[in-house]
Design a protein around this motif. Structure first.
Motif, mmCIF file in Angstrom:
data_model
loop_
_atom_site.group_PDB
_atom_site.id
_atom_site.type_symbol
_atom_site.label_atom_id
_atom_site.label_comp_id
_atom_site.label_asym_id
_atom_site.label_seq_id
_atom_site.Cartn_x
_atom_site.Cartn_y
_atom_site.Cartn_z
ATOM 1 N N GLU A 61 42.699 -14.117 -27.101
ATOM 2 C CA GLU A 61 41.829 -13.288 -27.937
ATOM 3 C C GLU A 61 40.431 -13.170 -27.333
ATOM 4 O OE1 GLU A 61 41.861 -14.990 -31.823
ATOM 5 O OE2 GLU A 61 44.033 -14.735 -32.102
ATOM 6 N N ARG A 62 40.087 -14.060 -26.419
ATOM 7 C CA ARG A 62 38.761 -14.058 -25.794
ATOM 8 C C ARG A 62 38.678 -13.115 -24.588
ATOM 9 N NH1 ARG A 62 35.816 -18.906 -26.464
ATOM 10 N NH2 ARG A 62 34.916 -18.415 -24.442
ATOM 11 N N ILE A 63 39.809 -12.665 -24.095
ATOM 12 C CA ILE A 63 39.828 -11.934 -22.826
ATOM 13 C C ILE A 63 39.331 -10.501 -23.036
ATOM 14 C CG2 ILE A 63 41.243 -11.197 -20.882
ATOM 15 C CD1 ILE A 63 40.824 -14.270 -21.262
ATOM 16 N N LYS A 64 38.374 -10.107 -22.192
ATOM 17 C CA LYS A 64 37.796 -8.770 -22.240
ATOM 18 C C LYS A 64 38.483 -7.868 -21.219
ATOM 19 C CE LYS A 64 33.282 -10.615 -23.606
ATOM 20 N NZ LYS A 64 31.845 -10.744 -23.222
ATOM 21 N N GLY A 68 41.468 0.445 -24.236
ATOM 22 C CA GLY A 68 42.842 0.932 -24.195
ATOM 23 C C GLY A 68 43.840 -0.068 -23.644
ATOM 24 N N PHE A 69 43.345 -1.167 -23.044
ATOM 25 C CA PHE A 69 44.235 -2.182 -22.482
ATOM 26 C C PHE A 69 44.372 -3.347 -23.458
ATOM 27 C CE2 PHE A 69 42.868 0.089 -18.713
ATOM 28 C CZ PHE A 69 44.013 0.117 -17.930
ATOM 29 N N ARG A 70 45.508 -4.042 -23.368
ATOM 30 C CA ARG A 70 45.716 -5.234 -24.175
ATOM 31 C C ARG A 70 46.440 -6.281 -23.336
ATOM 32 N NH1 ARG A 70 49.881 -3.801 -28.973
ATOM 33 N NH2 ARG A 70 49.612 -6.045 -29.318
ATOM 34 N N ILE A 71 46.210 -7.551 -23.669
ATOM 35 C CA ILE A 71 46.844 -8.659 -22.969
ATOM 36 C C ILE A 71 47.596 -9.506 -23.975
ATOM 37 C CG2 ILE A 71 44.754 -10.093 -23.099
ATOM 38 C CD1 ILE A 71 45.579 -11.243 -20.330
ATOM 39 N N GLU A 72 48.805 -9.917 -23.604
ATOM 40 C CA GLU A 72 49.661 -10.702 -24.479
ATOM 41 C C GLU A 72 50.369 -11.778 -23.667
ATOM 42 O OE1 GLU A 72 51.551 -7.607 -27.554
ATOM 43 O OE2 GLU A 72 51.590 -6.892 -25.481
ATOM 44 N N LEU A 73 50.811 -12.818 -24.343
ATOM 45 C CA LEU A 73 51.615 -13.842 -23.690
ATOM 46 C C LEU A 73 52.999 -13.285 -23.394
ATOM 47 C CD1 LEU A 73 52.015 -16.783 -22.741
ATOM 48 C CD2 LEU A 73 52.751 -17.318 -25.091
ATOM 49 N N PHE A 374 38.198 -6.782 -14.101
ATOM 50 C CA PHE A 374 39.105 -6.020 -14.949
ATOM 51 C C PHE A 374 39.462 -6.803 -16.210
ATOM 52 C CE2 PHE A 374 43.515 -4.992 -16.192
ATOM 53 C CZ PHE A 374 43.369 -3.654 -16.509
ATOM 54 N N ALA A 375 39.796 -8.076 -16.045
ATOM 55 C CA ALA A 375 40.100 -8.941 -17.189
ATOM 56 C C ALA A 375 39.374 -10.264 -16.983
ATOM 57 C CB ALA A 375 41.605 -9.176 -17.306
ATOM 58 N N GLU A 376 38.551 -10.652 -17.939
ATOM 59 C CA GLU A 376 37.807 -11.905 -17.783
ATOM 60 C C GLU A 376 37.577 -12.547 -19.142
ATOM 61 O OE1 GLU A 376 33.994 -11.183 -15.991
ATOM 62 O OE2 GLU A 376 33.697 -9.312 -17.079
ATOM 63 N N GLY A 377 37.248 -13.845 -19.098
ATOM 64 C CA GLY A 377 37.025 -14.591 -20.326
ATOM 65 C C GLY A 377 37.730 -15.932 -20.341
ATOM 66 N N TRP A 378 38.308 -16.329 -19.185
ATOM 67 C CA TRP A 378 39.004 -17.613 -19.116
ATOM 68 C C TRP A 378 38.052 -18.779 -18.842
ATOM 69 C CZ3 TRP A 378 41.933 -13.348 -17.263
ATOM 70 C CH2 TRP A 378 43.148 -13.141 -17.916
ATOM 71 N N ILE A 379 36.731 -18.526 -18.756
ATOM 72 C CA ILE A 379 35.737 -19.595 -18.714
ATOM 73 C C ILE A 379 34.950 -19.520 -20.022
ATOM 74 C CG2 ILE A 379 33.721 -20.545 -17.536
ATOM 75 C CD1 ILE A 379 34.715 -19.260 -14.966
ATOM 76 N N ASP A 380 34.927 -20.615 -20.775
ATOM 77 C CA ASP A 380 34.297 -20.557 -22.094
ATOM 78 C C ASP A 380 32.815 -20.922 -22.033
ATOM 79 O OD1 ASP A 380 34.071 -23.326 -22.003
ATOM 80 O OD2 ASP A 380 35.579 -23.715 -23.551
ATOM 81 N N GLU A 381 32.192 -21.014 -23.192
ATOM 82 C CA GLU A 381 30.751 -21.260 -23.268
ATOM 83 C C GLU A 381 30.377 -22.670 -22.821
ATOM 84 O OE1 GLU A 381 32.804 -21.908 -27.180
ATOM 85 O OE2 GLU A 381 32.665 -20.260 -25.716
#
Length: 417
Positions: A61-64, A68-73, A374-381
């Motif tokens: 849910e954190r991945i930007k 129009g794109f979506r990411i799923e397991l 293109f897809a990022e957000g796997w490093i958290d705060e």
């Protein structure tokens, strides 16, 4: 079935020849090459539901992504590294840096895996990181120091016994004295010429001059190519530190590859590389250059090759650019046609983490390349990794898969669904 039997008959001569030349092979490999059973019956099956899978979905849910794109397991796959999607679209084979290759199947075609189990469990494997398919459906897996060919693997993977033929026998990919735990995750792809191209990372941060002749001759710190039966091996690329991703442009046929660069030079140098090779034998600068135009300390007083080829794109330092693929599908908007999707695994040799994302690289008509996230957000705060992308593969519907060896998962990115 007739096609399968014809394929197996065609490879039987190769199997017999390989067996005659490799009397020291493990018993199970010899049996499989002779179309004999091993007695192994058990698979390891990976659970696809439950709290672990739910936790991965929560992190996604954190991945930007672009609009129009979506990411799923797509699947829970332990230690998931490089991927090869079967030509029939039946199964995706996933390598690891450990001892397993996983077979991932979506039986009902709902774009979520129904089953994940280990492939060819009767065989002992060593860092089987690099699977790839020939155009006629042969699976090739490049291991630490061996390359096996599995004819008709996509059809017979349901059995624990799958025909396997060594096209590069154990101990012959690199000299046994050069085997290492470092930089040994091999990658393979089939080129437009039908040959298999395999990257061979050199094991050091920067190797010593006395290794130069041996490594150049063997293709260590470079890329080799050969026929898919293992014959006519030659060194195709030199001057690479550790490439763990390559593919061929769908229009020009040119080779493009990522390269991981020298550690210990600071947070912001040297840059990672995305390289473009136009002919055999080109030199890409290592070990004189640590990345981009940055000279290494070890070779700063030595004259570099005058014809060294510099990267098409300089990537973020220490982001660890790994697997890549050219996009040829029809699902994504037209701007992505023939673009490169690549995985940044994330830094270890840096005070603040970078990478852990999927990049896209656009190439214009003159061959100029530009990259962006293109897809990022796997490093958290907290600067903790929630995932570390490794490779990109394309499904037949035009969506892409992203493997992640930290989370032990494969994600599916789609558009407009």
């Amino acid at each position: 079935m007739k096609t399968i039997l014809t394929t197996l008959a065609a490879v039987s001569l190769l199997a017999g020849t390989a067996l005659a030349q490799t009397a020291d092979l493990p018993d199970n490999l010899a049996k499989l090459g002779a179309f004999k059973t091993t007695g192994v019956t058990d698979f390891t099956v990976v659970e696809q539901t439950g709290p672990f899978a739910d936790g991965i979905r929560k992190n996604l849910e954190r991945i930007k992504l672009p609009d129009g794109f979506r990411i799923e397991l797509y699947a829970v796959v332990p230690d998931a590294r490089h991927m090869a999607v079967g030509p029939q679209g039946i199964v995706t084979f996933v390598g690891t840096r450990k001892t397993e290759v996983w077979a991932v199947t979506d039986r009902n075609k709902d774009r979520v895996a129904d089953e994940v189990k280990n492939f060819a469990p009767s065989l002992t494997k060593a860092i089987p990181n690099g699977p790839c398919f020939t155009k006629d459906g042969f699976l090739i897996i490049a291991e630490q120091n061996r390359v096996l060919l599995y004819p008709a693997a996509e059809f017979f993977y349901e059995s624990p016994d799958v025909v396997a033929v060594p096209i590069v026998p154990s101990g012959k990919l690199v000299p046994p004295d050069e085997e290492s735990y470092n930089h040994t995750a091999r990658v393979c792809k089939i080129g437009p010429d039908g040959k298999v191209y395999i990257s061979l990372g050199q094991p050091f941060n920067v190797f010593a001059p006395e290794k130069m002749n041996l490594y150049t001759e063997q293709g260590i710190g470079g890329m080799i190519r050969m026929n898919t039966d293992g014959t006519d091996r030659e060194v195709y690329t030199v001057g690479i530190r550790n490439s763990v991703g390559h593919d061929f442009h769908p229009v020009t046929g040119d080779l493009w590859f990522t390269d991981n660069q020298v550690d210990g030079m600071g947070d912001d140098i040297p840059p990672g590389e995305l390289n473009h090779q136009t002919e055999a034998g080109q030199h890409f600068g290592f070990p004189w250059y640590g990345g981009g135009h940055v000279r290494t300390n070890e070779y700063k007083d030595s004259e570099p090759p005058a014809d060294a080829v510099f990267p098409a794109v300089e990537m973020t330092a220490h982001a660890a650019d790994l697997g890549m693929t050219f996009y040829s599908g029809k699902m994504f908007p037209e701007k992505y046609k023939n673009a490169i999707f690549s995985a940044q695994h994330g830094s270890w040799n840096r005070t603040t983490p970078v990478g852990a994302r999927v990049m896209v690289t656009f190439i214009d008509d003159e061959g100029n390349a530009t990259s962006e996230p293109f897809a990022e957000g796997w490093i958290d705060e907290n600067d903790e990794y929630l995932g570390r992308p490794v490779d990109i593969a394309q499904l037949r519907d035009g969506s892409i898969l992203v493997s992640d060896d930290l989370a032990g998962a494969i994600y599916r990115i789609s558009y407009g669904q």
